[in-house]
Motif scaffolding. Structure first.
Motif, PDB file in Angstrom:
ATOM      1  N   ASP A   3     -11.247 -43.272   0.342  1.00 52.07           N
ATOM      2  CA  ASP A   3     -10.439 -42.321   1.127  1.00 52.07           C
ATOM      3  C   ASP A   3     -11.191 -41.695   2.159  1.00 52.07           C
ATOM      4  OD1 ASP A   3      -8.223 -42.842  -0.704  1.00 52.07           O
ATOM      5  OD2 ASP A   3      -9.483 -41.701  -2.346  1.00 52.07           O
ATOM      6  N   THR A   4     -10.590 -41.688   3.368  1.00 54.11           N
ATOM      7  CA  THR A   4     -11.477 -41.043   4.476  1.00 54.11           C
ATOM      8  C   THR A   4     -10.338 -40.340   5.253  1.00 54.11           C
ATOM      9  OG1 THR A   4     -11.045 -42.931   5.695  1.00 54.11           O
ATOM     10  CG2 THR A   4     -13.021 -42.829   4.765  1.00 54.11           C
ATOM     11  N   GLY A   5     -10.656 -39.768   6.269  1.00 54.04           N
ATOM     12  CA  GLY A   5      -9.760 -39.197   7.292  1.00 54.04           C
ATOM     13  C   GLY A   5      -9.009 -37.841   6.583  1.00 54.04           C
ATOM     14  N   ALA A   6      -7.829 -38.472   6.658  1.00 53.66           N
ATOM     15  CA  ALA A   6      -6.687 -37.566   6.277  1.00 53.66           C
ATOM     16  C   ALA A   6      -6.776 -36.716   4.993  1.00 53.66           C
ATOM     17  CB  ALA A   6      -5.182 -38.258   6.317  1.00 53.66           C
ATOM     18  N   ILE A  37      -9.406 -36.430   3.194  1.00 56.29           N
ATOM     19  CA  ILE A  37     -10.871 -35.469   3.341  1.00 56.29           C
ATOM     20  C   ILE A  37     -10.312 -34.218   4.310  1.00 56.29           C
ATOM     21  CG2 ILE A  37     -13.270 -35.324   4.124  1.00 56.29           C
ATOM     22  CD1 ILE A  37     -13.715 -38.188   3.320  1.00 56.29           C
ATOM     23  N   ALA A  38      -9.740 -34.501   5.323  1.00 51.69           N
ATOM     24  CA  ALA A  38      -9.076 -33.222   6.272  1.00 51.69           C
ATOM     25  C   ALA A  38      -8.454 -32.364   5.530  1.00 51.69           C
ATOM     26  CB  ALA A  38      -8.486 -33.734   7.241  1.00 51.69           C
ATOM     27  N   ALA A  39      -7.577 -32.874   4.314  1.00 55.29           N
ATOM     28  CA  ALA A  39      -6.807 -32.174   3.627  1.00 55.29           C
ATOM     29  C   ALA A  39      -7.519 -31.224   2.541  1.00 55.29           C
ATOM     30  CB  ALA A  39      -5.605 -32.701   2.901  1.00 55.29           C
ATOM     31  N   ILE A  40      -8.674 -31.312   2.300  1.00 54.40           N
ATOM     32  CA  ILE A  40      -9.613 -30.524   1.329  1.00 54.40           C
ATOM     33  C   ILE A  40      -9.619 -29.071   2.114  1.00 54.40           C
ATOM     34  CG2 ILE A  40     -11.788 -30.161   0.327  1.00 54.40           C
ATOM     35  CD1 ILE A  40     -12.210 -33.393   0.509  1.00 54.40           C
ATOM     36  N   GLY A  41      -9.176 -28.216   1.379  1.00 54.40           N
ATOM     37  CA  GLY A  41      -8.885 -26.822   1.641  1.00 54.40           C
ATOM     38  C   GLY A  41      -9.766 -25.788   1.309  1.00 54.40           C
ATOM     39  N   SER A  42     -10.758 -26.038   0.146  1.00 52.79           N
ATOM     40  CA  SER A  42     -11.601 -25.062  -0.422  1.00 52.79           C
ATOM     41  C   SER A  42     -12.591 -25.796  -1.175  1.00 52.79           C
ATOM     42  CB  SER A  42     -10.534 -24.465  -1.471  1.00 52.79           C
ATOM     43  OG  SER A  42     -10.465 -25.141  -2.585  1.00 52.79           O
ATOM     44  N   LEU A  43     -13.594 -24.896  -1.395  1.00 53.89           N
ATOM     45  CA  LEU A  43     -14.807 -25.507  -2.079  1.00 53.89           C
ATOM     46  C   LEU A  43     -14.188 -26.142  -3.445  1.00 53.89           C
ATOM     47  CD1 LEU A  43     -17.982 -22.990  -1.645  1.00 53.89           C
ATOM     48  CD2 LEU A  43     -17.576 -25.644  -0.990  1.00 53.89           C
ATOM     49  N   ASP A  44     -13.480 -25.569  -4.108  1.00 55.81           N
ATOM     50  CA  ASP A  44     -13.123 -25.989  -5.417  1.00 55.81           C
ATOM     51  C   ASP A  44     -12.255 -27.485  -5.102  1.00 55.81           C
ATOM     52  OD1 ASP A  44     -14.150 -24.157  -7.032  1.00 55.81           O
ATOM     53  OD2 ASP A  44     -12.020 -23.093  -7.280  1.00 55.81           O
ATOM     54  N   GLU A  45     -11.742 -27.518  -4.187  1.00 55.98           N
ATOM     55  CA  GLU A  45     -11.126 -28.872  -3.899  1.00 55.98           C
ATOM     56  C   GLU A  45     -11.983 -30.065  -3.625  1.00 55.98           C
ATOM     57  OE1 GLU A  45      -6.916 -26.879  -2.310  1.00 55.98           O
ATOM     58  OE2 GLU A  45      -7.537 -28.662  -1.216  1.00 55.98           O
ATOM     59  N   LEU A  46     -13.163 -29.666  -2.749  1.00 50.95           N
ATOM     60  CA  LEU A  46     -14.278 -30.289  -2.428  1.00 50.95           C
ATOM     61  C   LEU A  46     -14.911 -30.888  -3.668  1.00 50.95           C
ATOM     62  CD1 LEU A  46     -15.964 -31.588  -0.173  1.00 50.95           C
ATOM     63  CD2 LEU A  46     -17.524 -29.543  -0.518  1.00 50.95           C
ATOM     64  N   TYR A  47     -15.159 -29.948  -4.479  1.00 45.63           N
ATOM     65  CA  TYR A  47     -15.747 -30.340  -5.993  1.00 45.63           C
ATOM     66  C   TYR A  47     -14.973 -31.254  -6.672  1.00 45.63           C
ATOM     67  CZ  TYR A  47     -18.770 -26.157  -5.070  1.00 45.63           C
ATOM     68  OH  TYR A  47     -19.473 -25.475  -4.333  1.00 45.63           O
ATOM     69  N   ALA A  48     -13.664 -30.874  -6.574  1.00 38.43           N
ATOM     70  CA  ALA A  48     -12.844 -32.107  -7.342  1.00 38.43           C
ATOM     71  C   ALA A  48     -12.817 -33.259  -6.763  1.00 38.43           C
ATOM     72  CB  ALA A  48     -11.363 -31.375  -7.485  1.00 38.43           C
ATOM     73  N   PHE A  49     -12.765 -33.620  -5.483  1.00 41.32           N
ATOM     74  CA  PHE A  49     -12.732 -34.884  -4.608  1.00 41.32           C
ATOM     75  C   PHE A  49     -14.061 -35.559  -4.918  1.00 41.32           C
ATOM     76  CE2 PHE A  49     -13.327 -37.702  -1.327  1.00 41.32           C
ATOM     77  CZ  PHE A  49     -12.271 -38.172  -1.225  1.00 41.32           C
ATOM     78  N   LEU A  50     -15.230 -34.713  -4.922  1.00 45.70           N
ATOM     79  CA  LEU A  50     -16.673 -35.253  -5.163  1.00 45.70           C
ATOM     80  C   LEU A  50     -16.776 -35.835  -6.449  1.00 45.70           C
ATOM     81  CD1 LEU A  50     -18.907 -32.374  -3.670  1.00 45.70           C
ATOM     82  CD2 LEU A  50     -18.408 -34.697  -2.771  1.00 45.70           C
TER      83      LEU A  50
END
Ligand code: GTQ
Ligand code: FE2
Length: 353
Positions: free
Chosen positions: A10-13, A15-28
């Protein structure tokens, strides 16, 4: 077998949609990443282990291994071995006394034979009681008597037998938890050569002279007799001794001048009457076995009384001091992973901790 094709990342859109650190951690965490700054265990200020200082008392160990002898034969068990499992070890992998060391009690009864096998872990043995048992290491037969120290270098074929009378019980020490953690475990149970048992003299075994066309491993020293070790210690009794260990000697491998095994060193120490050592701690871990006498050791502030046959574990970075408050001698055998820790450039010691 088909070739699996990994799906594109998953790239681009997304990842651009990650709006907060919590969302970043979830994606990670969904995509096989973890942020270092969220970790508490990445760089600890000192070693962290769940292993605890612990003592296995021979009064119980002996009863248990004898009872096992009533209930299972070596023919059924292959090796009649009870491992000392550190109560702080909750893992499902190989049992261990410390993070890196296996310690166990093994017994053979007259007429029993434990078949040959070989493995990448190295083993050492300290005979607790009995006589008449033997071990055969790469075709070399070695008798076992109480107090003897023996080694089985890694990948050497070894088998045990007993043509004497009465149970023979020994302490096993292996580096198998370390070998297993490093994912270096191999073992073979078939194909041992049927070579005749060769018996080389001490002068060849000692490495004093060596035939240049033969593998020196063939002659390696396999046993250190208690009488010899005690004679050396007796000569040193009048010396100052080591403030942390009193009169301690290391079993040296005469072929290398180094430790008994590449991964494990072994020691015998006399705690003279009234001896009370200073405390220290090391990044190596150690298993102690009481050969003679009574006394106590203070492990991270906790006092452990001991008597002959008892075995206790000192995990990494645990402060330890030993005392013999009696008017007789106390003798401790021990083995540690110090050579392995040193070889990695990681050995540290803190005195009077
Ligand atoms: O005697 O060969 O305690 O292979 C553990 C593994 C003993 C042995 C142990 C072994 C042995
Ligand atoms: Fe073995």
């Amino acid at each position: 077998m088909g070739i699996m094709t990994a799906t594109g990342p998953d790239t681009g859109a997304s990842i651009a949609a990650i709006g907060s650190l919590d969302e970043l951690y979830a994606f990670l965490s969904d995509h096989a990443y973890e942020a270092l700054w969220t970790m508490e265990n990445a760089l600890t200020r000192q070693p962290v282990t769940t292993m605890r200082p612990y003592i296995w008392r021979y009064r119980q160990v002996r009863d248990l291994i004898m009872r096992a002898g009533d209930l299972i034969s070596v023919a059924e068990a292959d090796r009649r071995v009870l491992a000392f499992r550190n109560p702080g070890f909750s893992g499902r992998e190989l049992a261990r006394a410390t993070d890196t060391l296996w310690a166990a009690v093994q017994m053979v009864l007259p007429g029993e034979a434990a078949p040959p096998h070989r493995h990448t872990p190295s083993a050492l043995r300290f005979i607790i009681e009995g006589e008449g048992a033997y071990t055969i290491v790469d075709g070399a037969r070695v008798q076992m008597e109480a107090g003897d120290f023996l080694i089985t270098p890694n990948w050497s074929w070894h088998e045990h037998g007993h043509d004497g009378a009465g149970a023979v019980i020994w302490l096993d020490g292996l580096d198998s938890p370390m070998v297993s953690t490093l994912r270096q475990m191999f073992a073979e149970f078939e194909g041992a050569p049927q070579s005749k048992t060769h018996v080389y003299s001490d002068v060849l075994r000692s490495g004093y002279v060596e035939p240049s066309w033969m593998d020196r491993a063939v002659f390696s020293t396999l046993v250190w007799k208690l009488d010899d070790t005690l004679r050396a210690i007796e000569e040193l009794r009048g010396e100052q001794g080591d403030p942390y260990d009193d009169v301690i000697v290391e079993y040296r491998n005469p072929q290398t001048g180094g430790p008994a095994l590449p991964t494990m060193s072994a020691f015998m120490q006399l705690l003279r009457p009234g001896a009370k050592t200073w405390a220290h701690r090391q990044t190596s871990s150690t298993v102690y076995h009481v050969v003679r006498g009574t006394g106590y050791s203070v492990l991270d502030g906790q006092r452990f009384e001991w008597e002959p046959g008892d075995t206790f574990a000192v995990p990494t970075w645990v402060s330890h001091a030993h005392a013999n408050p009696t008017s007789g001698d106390a003798l401790l055998f021990s083995f540690s992973d110090e050579p392995a820790v040193r070889a990695l450039g990681l050995y540290r010691e803190q005195k009077a901790a």
